[in-house]
Design a protein around this motif. Structure first.
Motif, PDB file in Angstrom:
ATOM      1  N   THR A 105      37.218  50.976  36.550  1.00  0.00           N
ATOM      2  CA  THR A 105      37.079  52.025  35.554  1.00  0.00           C
ATOM      3  C   THR A 105      37.559  53.344  36.168  1.00  0.00           C
ATOM      4  OG1 THR A 105      35.727  52.941  33.785  1.00  0.00           O
ATOM      5  CG2 THR A 105      34.640  52.658  35.917  1.00  0.00           C
ATOM      6  N   LYS A 106      37.614  54.384  35.337  1.00  0.00           N
ATOM      7  CA  LYS A 106      38.222  55.642  35.788  1.00  0.00           C
ATOM      8  C   LYS A 106      37.392  56.821  35.286  1.00  0.00           C
ATOM      9  CE  LYS A 106      42.652  53.414  34.660  1.00  0.00           C
ATOM     10  NZ  LYS A 106      42.421  52.697  33.394  1.00  0.00           N
ATOM     11  N   LEU A 107      37.371  57.872  36.101  1.00  0.00           N
ATOM     12  CA  LEU A 107      36.676  59.109  35.721  1.00  0.00           C
ATOM     13  C   LEU A 107      37.684  60.133  35.239  1.00  0.00           C
ATOM     14  CD1 LEU A 107      34.362  59.582  38.841  1.00  0.00           C
ATOM     15  CD2 LEU A 107      33.679  58.662  36.614  1.00  0.00           C
ATOM     16  N   LEU A 122      28.436  53.023  35.535  1.00  0.00           N
ATOM     17  CA  LEU A 122      27.861  51.708  35.864  1.00  0.00           C
ATOM     18  C   LEU A 122      26.813  51.312  34.833  1.00  0.00           C
ATOM     19  CD1 LEU A 122      27.435  51.937  39.759  1.00  0.00           C
ATOM     20  CD2 LEU A 122      29.232  50.787  38.462  1.00  0.00           C
ATOM     21  N   GLU A 123      26.051  52.301  34.396  1.00  0.00           N
ATOM     22  CA  GLU A 123      25.018  52.013  33.397  1.00  0.00           C
ATOM     23  C   GLU A 123      25.646  51.553  32.083  1.00  0.00           C
ATOM     24  OE1 GLU A 123      21.408  54.480  31.439  1.00  0.00           O
ATOM     25  OE2 GLU A 123      21.830  54.825  33.556  1.00  0.00           O
ATOM     26  N   ARG A 124      26.722  52.241  31.671  1.00  0.00           N
ATOM     27  CA  ARG A 124      27.389  51.829  30.421  1.00  0.00           C
ATOM     28  C   ARG A 124      27.951  50.417  30.556  1.00  0.00           C
ATOM     29  NH1 ARG A 124      28.867  57.260  30.480  1.00  0.00           N
ATOM     30  NH2 ARG A 124      30.862  56.884  31.515  1.00  0.00           N
ATOM     31  N   LEU A 125      28.514  50.125  31.724  1.00  0.00           N
ATOM     32  CA  LEU A 125      29.074  48.782  31.931  1.00  0.00           C
ATOM     33  C   LEU A 125      27.971  47.731  32.110  1.00  0.00           C
ATOM     34  CD1 LEU A 125      31.911  49.817  34.404  1.00  0.00           C
ATOM     35  CD2 LEU A 125      32.305  48.595  32.247  1.00  0.00           C
ATOM     36  N   GLY A 126      26.769  48.206  32.497  1.00  0.00           N
ATOM     37  CA  GLY A 126      25.684  47.253  32.787  1.00  0.00           C
ATOM     38  C   GLY A 126      25.988  46.481  34.061  1.00  0.00           C
ATOM     39  N   MET A 127      26.617  47.160  35.022  1.00  0.00           N
ATOM     40  CA  MET A 127      27.005  46.517  36.289  1.00  0.00           C
ATOM     41  C   MET A 127      26.442  47.300  37.469  1.00  0.00           C
ATOM     42  SD  MET A 127      30.974  45.556  35.421  1.00  0.00           S
ATOM     43  CE  MET A 127      31.316  44.543  33.960  1.00  0.00           C
ATOM     44  N   ASP A 128      26.194  46.588  38.583  1.00  0.00           N
ATOM     45  CA  ASP A 128      25.674  47.235  39.792  1.00  0.00           C
ATOM     46  C   ASP A 128      26.779  47.928  40.583  1.00  0.00           C
ATOM     47  OD1 ASP A 128      23.310  46.023  39.200  1.00  0.00           O
ATOM     48  OD2 ASP A 128      23.686  44.272  40.486  1.00  0.00           O
ATOM     49  N   TYR A 129      28.016  47.490  40.353  1.00  0.00           N
ATOM     50  CA  TYR A 129      29.144  48.057  41.105  1.00  0.00           C
ATOM     51  C   TYR A 129      30.414  47.848  40.290  1.00  0.00           C
ATOM     52  CZ  TYR A 129      30.638  43.288  42.104  1.00  0.00           C
ATOM     53  OH  TYR A 129      31.080  42.003  41.958  1.00  0.00           O
ATOM     54  N   VAL A 130      31.426  48.637  40.593  1.00  0.00           N
ATOM     55  CA  VAL A 130      32.775  48.312  40.107  1.00  0.00           C
ATOM     56  C   VAL A 130      33.647  48.035  41.331  1.00  0.00           C
ATOM     57  CG1 VAL A 130      32.803  49.431  37.848  1.00  0.00           C
ATOM     58  CG2 VAL A 130      33.370  50.768  39.891  1.00  0.00           C
ATOM     59  N   ASP A 131      34.665  47.231  41.115  1.00  0.00           N
ATOM     60  CA  ASP A 131      35.566  46.871  42.210  1.00  0.00           C
ATOM     61  C   ASP A 131      36.505  48.018  42.554  1.00  0.00           C
ATOM     62  OD1 ASP A 131      35.085  43.762  42.519  1.00  0.00           O
ATOM     63  OD2 ASP A 131      34.982  44.293  40.394  1.00  0.00           O
ATOM     64  N   LEU A 132      36.792  48.853  41.542  1.00  0.00           N
ATOM     65  CA  LEU A 132      37.719  49.969  41.768  1.00  0.00           C
ATOM     66  C   LEU A 132      37.377  51.103  40.817  1.00  0.00           C
ATOM     67  CD1 LEU A 132      40.403  51.141  42.974  1.00  0.00           C
ATOM     68  CD2 LEU A 132      41.621  49.883  41.183  1.00  0.00           C
ATOM     69  N   MET A 133      37.270  52.304  41.376  1.00  0.00           N
ATOM     70  CA  MET A 133      37.071  53.510  40.563  1.00  0.00           C
ATOM     71  C   MET A 133      38.239  54.448  40.853  1.00  0.00           C
ATOM     72  SD  MET A 133      34.926  55.245  38.521  1.00  0.00           S
ATOM     73  CE  MET A 133      33.221  54.686  38.681  1.00  0.00           C
ATOM     74  N   LEU A 134      38.859  54.944  39.780  1.00  0.00           N
ATOM     75  CA  LEU A 134      40.005  55.835  39.938  1.00  0.00           C
ATOM     76  C   LEU A 134      39.690  57.216  39.368  1.00  0.00           C
ATOM     77  CD1 LEU A 134      42.865  53.470  38.616  1.00  0.00           C
ATOM     78  CD2 LEU A 134      42.209  53.845  40.993  1.00  0.00           C
TER      79      LEU A 134
END
Ligand SMILES: NC(=O)c1ccc[n+]([C@@H]2O[C@H](COP(=O)([O-])OP(=O)(O)OC[C@H]3O[C@@H](n4cnc5c(N)ncnc54)[C@H](OP(=O)(O)O)[C@@H]3O)[C@@H](O)[C@H]2O)c1
Length: 285
Positions: free
Chosen positions: A72-74, A92-104
């Motif tokens: 995902t990206k900021l 992360l909260e919106r995705l419902g995930m503990d981590y993302v593999d890549l943040m841009l």
């Protein structure tokens, strides 16, 4: 699925599925289908306003989170140091995930230099596995490199056969980013029919028993690009994955790279108005 190795040692699937311009309803309909077809790499962004839908669709697909690569990206409103950490958490909260593999960082405006430290801290805390930049001109990548403890692992820019970015890639390689992975957005020209109608793609499609779109995607893979074409059409979704059983010769790659380099579809030189708008990403259905 063929993967490339990121500077952090992790694998990134070279072919993924992008969800730009997809509504939450479209994501709910298409993403589980894409995952079932074999996609393991998803590219979204705060600014696509569909992270909630992406997270929901991933869970609906039944796929194991560790088997997926999620980016995902900021947007610039999130770059100030004090804002960046909380906005990574919100994503992360919106995705419902503990981590993302890549943040841009999505766009090269605002407080990207001070925000980079917060991105590095997100890597330290395990919330983000790799960090990178999207749409950053060379001089702005240099500003990040001057302060970086963790260099950008990924550079995402527009790449297509009319805009192969050889000069940009060479410039960043010279500046110490030889191990960065390049991702190409608008890999099929964002639906530009003229690109797929180029005689060279028609001829090679005929030779290999493939479609022009598959030849374009094959060119990307052999260029070393990571790509994530968007498709709402299940046939295209499958077609775009079926590009690992043929190979363009060096002479054919050279023919594609001899196409006139004139057609990037969008490269904002100045912040377009939408970049400066402060959106409330929490408002997602
Ligand atoms: N970082 C950035 O600033 C940025 C900017 C733009 C995009 N991106 C990323 O790049 C991804 C891809 O970009 P994009 O969707 O705009 O452009 P694209 O993938 O180049 O083009 C998508 C278009 O191609 C068509 N298509 C897909 N597969 C096809 C096939 N096999 N044959 C013929 N047509 C085909 C799709 O139509 P159908 O639905 O009919 O298949 C759609 O109209 C985005 O989802 C996003 O993740 C990033």
């Amino acid at each position: 699925m063929h993967s490339l190795t990121l500077a952090n040692g992790r694998q990134i699937p070279q072919l993924g599925y992008g969800v730009f311009t997809m509504s939450s309803e479209e994501v709910a309909r298409c993403l589980p289908e894409a995952i079932a077809a074999g996609y393991t790499h998803i590219d979204t962004a705060n600014a696509y306003f569909n992270e909630v839908a992406v997270g929901r669709a991933v869970r609906a697909s039944g796929a194991d989170r560790e088997s997926l690569f999620v980016t995902t990206k900021l947007f610039p409103q999130s770059y100030p140091y004090a804002q960046c950490g909380p906005d990574i958490d919100a994503s992360l909260e919106r995705l419902g995930m503990d981590y993302v593999d890549l943040m841009l960082f999505h766009q090269p405006y605002g407080d990207y230099v001070e925000g980079w430290r917060a991105m590095e801290e997100a890597v330290d805390s395990g919330k983000v596995r790799a960090i990178g930049l999207s749409n950053f001109p060379v001089r702005k990548v240099e500003q990040i490199l001057e302060v970086a403890r963790i260099k950008p692992a990924v550079i995402q820019v527009e790449i297509n056969p009319y805009w192969n970015q050889h000069t940009y890639k060479a410039a960043l390689t010279e500046r110490g980013l030889a191990d960065a992975v390049f991702e190409g957005w608008y890999p099929l020209g964002h639906g530009d029919k003229a690109l797929l109608a180029e005689p060279v793609f028609r001829e090679l499609a005929e030779k290999y028993g493939k479609t022009p779109a598959q030849v374009v995607l094959r060119w990307h893979l052999q260029e070393g690009n990571v790509v994530f074409p968007t498709s709402r059409n299940p046939e295209h979704m499958r077609e775009n994955l079926d590009v690992f059983d043929f190979e363009l010769t060096a002479e054919e790659m050279a023919r594609v790279n001899a196409l006139p380099q004139h057609a990037y579809y969008t490269v904002p030189e100045e912040p377009p108005a939408f970049v400066l708008v402060h959106n409330d990403y929490s408002k997602q259905a």
